[in-house]
Design an enzyme around this catalytic site. Structure first.
Site, PDB file in Angstrom:
ATOM      1  N   CYS A   9       0.896  -1.208   0.001  1.00 34.97           N
ATOM      2  CA  CYS A   9       0.140  -0.009  -0.054  1.00 34.97           C
ATOM      3  C   CYS A   9       0.728   1.266   0.173  1.00 34.97           C
ATOM      4  O   CYS A   9       1.854   1.401   0.703  1.00 34.97           O
ATOM      5  CB  CYS A   9      -0.909  -0.124   1.292  1.00 34.97           C
ATOM      6  SG  CYS A   9      -1.925   1.708   1.393  1.00 34.97           S
ATOM      7  N   HIS A  52      -9.302  -3.334  -2.210  1.00 34.80           N
ATOM      8  CA  HIS A  52      -8.140  -2.272  -1.492  1.00 34.80           C
ATOM      9  C   HIS A  52      -8.491  -1.172  -1.675  1.00 34.80           C
ATOM     10  O   HIS A  52      -8.661  -0.527  -0.435  1.00 34.80           O
ATOM     11  CB  HIS A  52      -6.657  -2.679  -2.144  1.00 34.80           C
ATOM     12  CG  HIS A  52      -5.752  -2.070  -1.569  1.00 34.80           C
ATOM     13  ND1 HIS A  52      -4.635  -2.791  -0.894  1.00 34.80           N
ATOM     14  CD2 HIS A  52      -5.463  -0.906  -1.600  1.00 34.80           C
ATOM     15  CE1 HIS A  52      -3.836  -1.754  -0.591  1.00 34.80           C
ATOM     16  NE2 HIS A  52      -4.229  -0.620  -0.688  1.00 34.80           N
ATOM     17  N   GLU A  53      -8.797  -0.479  -2.835  1.00 32.51           N
ATOM     18  CA  GLU A  53      -9.052   0.842  -3.035  1.00 32.51           C
ATOM     19  C   GLU A  53     -10.519   0.954  -2.547  1.00 32.51           C
ATOM     20  O   GLU A  53     -10.868   2.244  -1.693  1.00 32.51           O
ATOM     21  CB  GLU A  53      -8.820   1.405  -4.279  1.00 32.51           C
ATOM     22  CG  GLU A  53      -7.611   0.986  -5.101  1.00 32.51           C
ATOM     23  CD  GLU A  53      -6.543   1.672  -4.315  1.00 32.51           C
ATOM     24  OE1 GLU A  53      -6.794   2.870  -3.547  1.00 32.51           O
ATOM     25  OE2 GLU A  53      -5.488   1.351  -4.286  1.00 32.51           O
ATOM     26  N   HIS A  67     -10.114   1.682   1.303  1.00 38.07           N
ATOM     27  CA  HIS A  67      -9.656   2.624   1.732  1.00 38.07           C
ATOM     28  C   HIS A  67     -10.755   3.831   2.183  1.00 38.07           C
ATOM     29  O   HIS A  67     -10.610   4.679   3.197  1.00 38.07           O
ATOM     30  CB  HIS A  67      -8.546   3.361   0.795  1.00 38.07           C
ATOM     31  CG  HIS A  67      -7.305   3.014   0.961  1.00 38.07           C
ATOM     32  ND1 HIS A  67      -6.415   3.278   1.847  1.00 38.07           N
ATOM     33  CD2 HIS A  67      -6.348   2.437  -0.028  1.00 38.07           C
ATOM     34  CE1 HIS A  67      -5.343   2.995   1.915  1.00 38.07           C
ATOM     35  NE2 HIS A  67      -5.354   2.368   0.582  1.00 38.07           N
TER      36      HIS A  67
END
Length: 223
Positions: free
Chosen positions: A131, A173-174, A177
Protein backbone atom coordinates in the site's frame (compact mmCIF):
# COMPACT_ATOMS: atom_id res chain seq x y z
CA UNK A 1 -14.92 -8.55 12.38
CA UNK A 2 -13.34 -5.31 11.22
CA UNK A 3 -13.76 -2.15 13.24
CA UNK A 4 -16.36 0.22 11.83
CA UNK A 5 -14.64 3.56 11.32
CA UNK A 6 -16.03 6.86 12.52
CA UNK A 7 -17.36 9.17 9.83
CA UNK A 8 -15.11 12.01 8.77
CA UNK A 9 -15.66 15.24 10.70
CA UNK A 10 -15.04 17.28 7.53
CA UNK A 11 -17.97 19.33 6.30
CA UNK A 12 -18.71 19.61 2.58
CA UNK A 13 -17.17 23.11 2.63
CA UNK A 14 -13.99 21.87 4.29
CA UNK A 15 -13.64 19.03 1.79
CA UNK A 16 -13.94 21.50 -1.08
CA UNK A 17 -11.43 23.88 0.54
CA UNK A 18 -8.97 21.03 1.02
CA UNK A 19 -9.28 20.01 -2.62
CA UNK A 20 -8.91 23.59 -3.82
CA UNK A 21 -5.77 24.07 -1.73
CA UNK A 22 -4.21 20.89 -3.12
CA UNK A 23 -5.08 21.80 -6.70
CA UNK A 24 -3.76 25.36 -6.29
CA UNK A 25 -0.42 24.22 -4.85
CA UNK A 26 0.91 23.31 -8.28
CA UNK A 27 2.93 20.35 -7.00
CA UNK A 28 2.18 16.69 -6.43
CA UNK A 29 0.84 16.31 -2.89
CA UNK A 30 2.44 13.76 -0.55
CA UNK A 31 0.69 10.46 0.07
CA UNK A 32 -0.68 10.31 3.60
CA UNK A 33 0.92 7.55 5.68
CA UNK A 34 -0.58 5.14 8.22
CA UNK A 35 -1.21 6.85 11.53
CA UNK A 36 -3.03 9.81 9.99
CA UNK A 37 -6.68 9.86 11.16
CA UNK A 38 -8.08 10.38 7.64
CA UNK A 39 -7.06 6.80 6.78
CA UNK A 40 -9.17 5.48 9.65
CA UNK A 41 -12.36 7.41 8.98
CA UNK A 42 -15.39 6.70 6.85
CA UNK A 43 -14.97 9.04 3.91
CA UNK A 44 -17.92 11.23 2.97
CA UNK A 45 -20.08 10.01 0.11
CA UNK A 46 -19.70 12.25 -2.91
CA UNK A 47 -22.88 14.28 -3.36
CA UNK A 48 -21.75 17.39 -5.17
CA UNK A 49 -19.11 18.79 -2.82
CA UNK A 50 -17.03 19.56 -5.94
CA UNK A 51 -18.18 20.97 -9.25
CA UNK A 52 -17.43 19.06 -12.45
CA UNK A 53 -14.26 21.05 -13.19
CA UNK A 54 -12.85 20.50 -9.71
CA UNK A 55 -13.72 16.82 -9.79
CA UNK A 56 -12.02 16.33 -13.17
CA UNK A 57 -8.92 18.20 -11.98
CA UNK A 58 -8.74 16.14 -8.80
CA UNK A 59 -9.06 12.86 -10.73
CA UNK A 60 -6.29 13.95 -13.11
CA UNK A 61 -4.05 14.88 -10.17
CA UNK A 62 -4.74 11.59 -8.39
CA UNK A 63 -3.80 9.70 -11.54
CA UNK A 64 -0.53 11.63 -11.74
CA UNK A 65 0.28 10.91 -8.08
CA UNK A 66 -0.54 7.22 -8.58
CA UNK A 67 1.81 6.99 -11.57
CA UNK A 68 4.56 8.89 -9.77
CA UNK A 69 4.44 6.65 -6.68
CA UNK A 70 4.16 4.25 -8.62
CA UNK A 71 1.02 2.28 -7.82
CA UNK A 72 -2.08 0.69 -9.32
CA UNK A 73 -4.66 2.58 -7.29
CA UNK A 74 -5.09 5.66 -5.14
CA UNK A 75 -7.98 6.72 -2.92
CA UNK A 76 -8.76 10.34 -2.09
CA UNK A 77 -8.13 9.84 1.67
CA UNK A 78 -4.52 9.00 0.76
CA UNK A 79 -4.18 12.67 -0.22
CA UNK A 80 -5.90 13.79 2.99
CA UNK A 81 -9.27 14.20 1.27
CA UNK A 82 -12.05 12.25 3.06
CA UNK A 83 -14.19 11.73 -0.03
CA UNK A 84 -15.40 8.47 -1.59
CA UNK A 85 -13.34 8.72 -4.76
CA UNK A 86 -10.57 6.46 -6.07
CA UNK A 87 -8.60 5.95 -9.28
CA UNK A 88 -7.38 2.57 -10.55
CA UNK A 89 -5.07 1.50 -13.36
CA UNK A 90 -2.69 -1.42 -13.90
CA UNK A 91 -0.63 -1.27 -17.08
CA UNK A 92 2.68 -2.58 -15.74
CA UNK A 93 4.65 -5.31 -17.48
CA UNK A 94 4.65 -8.37 -15.22
CA UNK A 95 6.40 -11.73 -15.59
CA UNK A 96 4.15 -14.17 -17.46
CA UNK A 97 4.27 -16.80 -14.71
CA UNK A 98 3.36 -14.26 -12.05
CA UNK A 99 0.50 -12.98 -14.19
CA UNK A 100 -0.84 -16.50 -14.68
CA UNK A 101 -0.66 -17.53 -11.01
CA UNK A 102 -2.08 -14.26 -9.68
CA UNK A 103 -4.65 -13.75 -12.41
CA UNK A 104 -3.13 -10.39 -13.23
CA UNK A 105 -4.22 -8.73 -16.46
CA UNK A 106 -4.09 -5.08 -17.57
CA UNK A 107 -6.66 -2.75 -16.05
CA UNK A 108 -7.56 0.34 -18.03
CA UNK A 109 -7.69 3.62 -16.09
CA UNK A 110 -10.99 4.49 -14.48
CA UNK A 111 -12.29 6.47 -11.52
CA UNK A 112 -14.94 5.31 -9.07
CA UNK A 113 -17.23 7.37 -6.88
CA UNK A 114 -19.12 5.93 -3.89
CA UNK A 115 -18.06 2.35 -4.70
CA UNK A 116 -19.30 -0.77 -2.93
CA UNK A 117 -18.33 -4.37 -3.70
CA UNK A 118 -19.75 -7.77 -2.94
CA UNK A 119 -18.32 -11.21 -3.67
CA UNK A 120 -19.24 -13.22 -6.73
CA UNK A 121 -19.06 -16.89 -5.75
CA UNK A 122 -17.12 -18.30 -2.82
CA UNK A 123 -13.60 -18.29 -4.23
CA UNK A 124 -10.74 -16.53 -2.47
CA UNK A 125 -7.06 -16.01 -3.18
CA UNK A 126 -4.17 -15.06 -0.90
CA UNK A 127 -1.15 -13.12 -2.14
CA UNK A 128 1.28 -10.48 -0.95
CA UNK A 129 0.15 -6.92 -1.44
CA UNK A 130 1.36 -3.51 -0.39
CA UNK A 131 0.00 0.00 0.00
CA UNK A 132 1.28 3.46 -0.85
CA UNK A 133 0.22 4.55 2.66
CA UNK A 134 2.33 1.86 4.36
CA UNK A 135 5.56 2.58 2.59
CA UNK A 136 8.09 -0.23 2.43
CA UNK A 137 5.88 -3.08 3.68
CA UNK A 138 4.15 -6.12 2.14
CA UNK A 139 1.84 -8.73 3.68
CA UNK A 140 -0.34 -11.60 2.53
CA UNK A 141 -4.05 -10.82 2.27
CA UNK A 142 -6.81 -13.28 1.43
CA UNK A 143 -9.47 -11.58 -0.69
CA UNK A 144 -12.51 -12.51 -2.75
CA UNK A 145 -11.40 -13.90 -6.08
CA UNK A 146 -14.26 -12.19 -7.92
CA UNK A 147 -16.39 -9.19 -6.96
CA UNK A 148 -19.22 -7.11 -8.34
CA UNK A 149 -18.61 -3.38 -7.97
CA UNK A 150 -21.39 -0.82 -7.86
CA UNK A 151 -20.17 2.74 -8.36
CA UNK A 152 -20.83 6.07 -9.98
CA UNK A 153 -18.52 7.26 -12.73
CA UNK A 154 -17.30 10.88 -13.00
CA UNK A 155 -20.14 11.75 -15.40
CA UNK A 156 -22.65 10.82 -12.69
CA UNK A 157 -23.73 7.55 -14.29
CA UNK A 158 -24.46 4.61 -11.97
CA UNK A 159 -22.53 1.55 -13.10
CA UNK A 160 -21.99 -2.08 -12.14
CA UNK A 161 -19.03 -4.18 -13.22
CA UNK A 162 -17.51 -7.54 -12.30
CA UNK A 163 -13.80 -8.03 -11.67
CA UNK A 164 -11.73 -11.13 -11.00
CA UNK A 165 -8.15 -12.01 -10.18
CA UNK A 166 -5.74 -9.17 -9.47
CA UNK A 167 -8.22 -6.60 -10.76
CA UNK A 168 -10.66 -7.69 -8.05
CA UNK A 169 -7.86 -7.29 -5.48
CA UNK A 170 -7.21 -3.70 -6.57
CA UNK A 171 -10.94 -2.90 -6.48
CA UNK A 172 -11.30 -4.28 -2.95
CA UNK A 173 -8.14 -2.57 -1.68
CA UNK A 174 -9.15 0.88 -2.94
CA UNK A 175 -12.79 0.58 -1.88
CA UNK A 176 -11.65 -0.46 1.61
CA UNK A 177 -9.64 2.78 1.86
CA UNK A 178 -12.86 4.77 1.60
CA UNK A 179 -14.20 3.02 4.69
CA UNK A 180 -11.13 3.46 6.88
CA UNK A 181 -9.80 -0.05 6.26
CA UNK A 182 -6.13 -0.72 5.48
CA UNK A 183 -4.87 -3.98 4.01
CA UNK A 184 -3.09 -4.82 7.27
CA UNK A 185 -6.54 -5.13 8.88
CA UNK A 186 -7.16 -8.15 6.65
CA UNK A 187 -3.57 -9.42 6.46
CA UNK A 188 -1.80 -12.48 7.82
CA UNK A 189 0.47 -10.48 10.12
CA UNK A 190 3.05 -13.24 10.41
CA UNK A 191 3.69 -12.68 6.70
CA UNK A 192 4.53 -8.98 7.18
CA UNK A 193 7.81 -8.18 5.43
CA UNK A 194 9.69 -5.07 4.48
CA UNK A 195 10.32 -4.60 0.79
CA UNK A 196 13.93 -5.75 0.96
CA UNK A 197 13.04 -9.06 2.63
CA UNK A 198 10.08 -9.54 0.33
CA UNK A 199 12.23 -8.97 -2.73
CA UNK A 200 14.99 -11.25 -1.50
CA UNK A 201 12.85 -14.11 -0.19
CA UNK A 202 9.15 -14.05 -1.04
CA UNK A 203 8.71 -12.44 -4.48
CA UNK A 204 7.48 -15.68 -6.00
CA UNK A 205 4.30 -16.08 -8.06
CA UNK A 206 2.58 -17.76 -5.09
CA UNK A 207 2.96 -17.73 -1.30
CA UNK A 208 3.78 -21.37 -0.49
CA UNK A 209 7.39 -20.78 0.56
CA UNK A 210 6.57 -17.75 2.69
CA UNK A 211 3.67 -19.61 4.30
CA UNK A 212 5.90 -22.54 5.26
CA UNK A 213 8.84 -20.51 6.56
CA UNK A 214 6.92 -17.72 8.28
CA UNK A 215 4.20 -19.97 9.69
CA UNK A 216 0.92 -18.49 8.53
CA UNK A 217 -2.19 -20.07 6.94
CA UNK A 218 -1.15 -23.51 8.22
CA UNK A 219 -2.77 -26.34 6.31
CA UNK A 220 -4.36 -23.99 3.81
CA UNK A 221 -4.59 -24.68 0.09
CA UNK A 222 -1.62 -24.02 -2.13
CA UNK A 223 -2.08 -20.59 -3.72
Amino acid sequence: MLHVSNPTPFSAARIRETVQEILAAGVLPPIVQAGHPVLRQQAAAFDGQLDSTELAALIALMREVMHDAPGVGLAAPQLGIPLQLAVLEDQYDVDAEISAVRGRSPLEFFAVINPAYRPVGNGSAAFYEGCLSLHGLQAVVARHESVRLDFTDPSGTARQQEFSGWQARIVQHETDHLHGILYIDRAELRSLSNNAEYGARWAHPGIDLARQELGFLPGGPAI
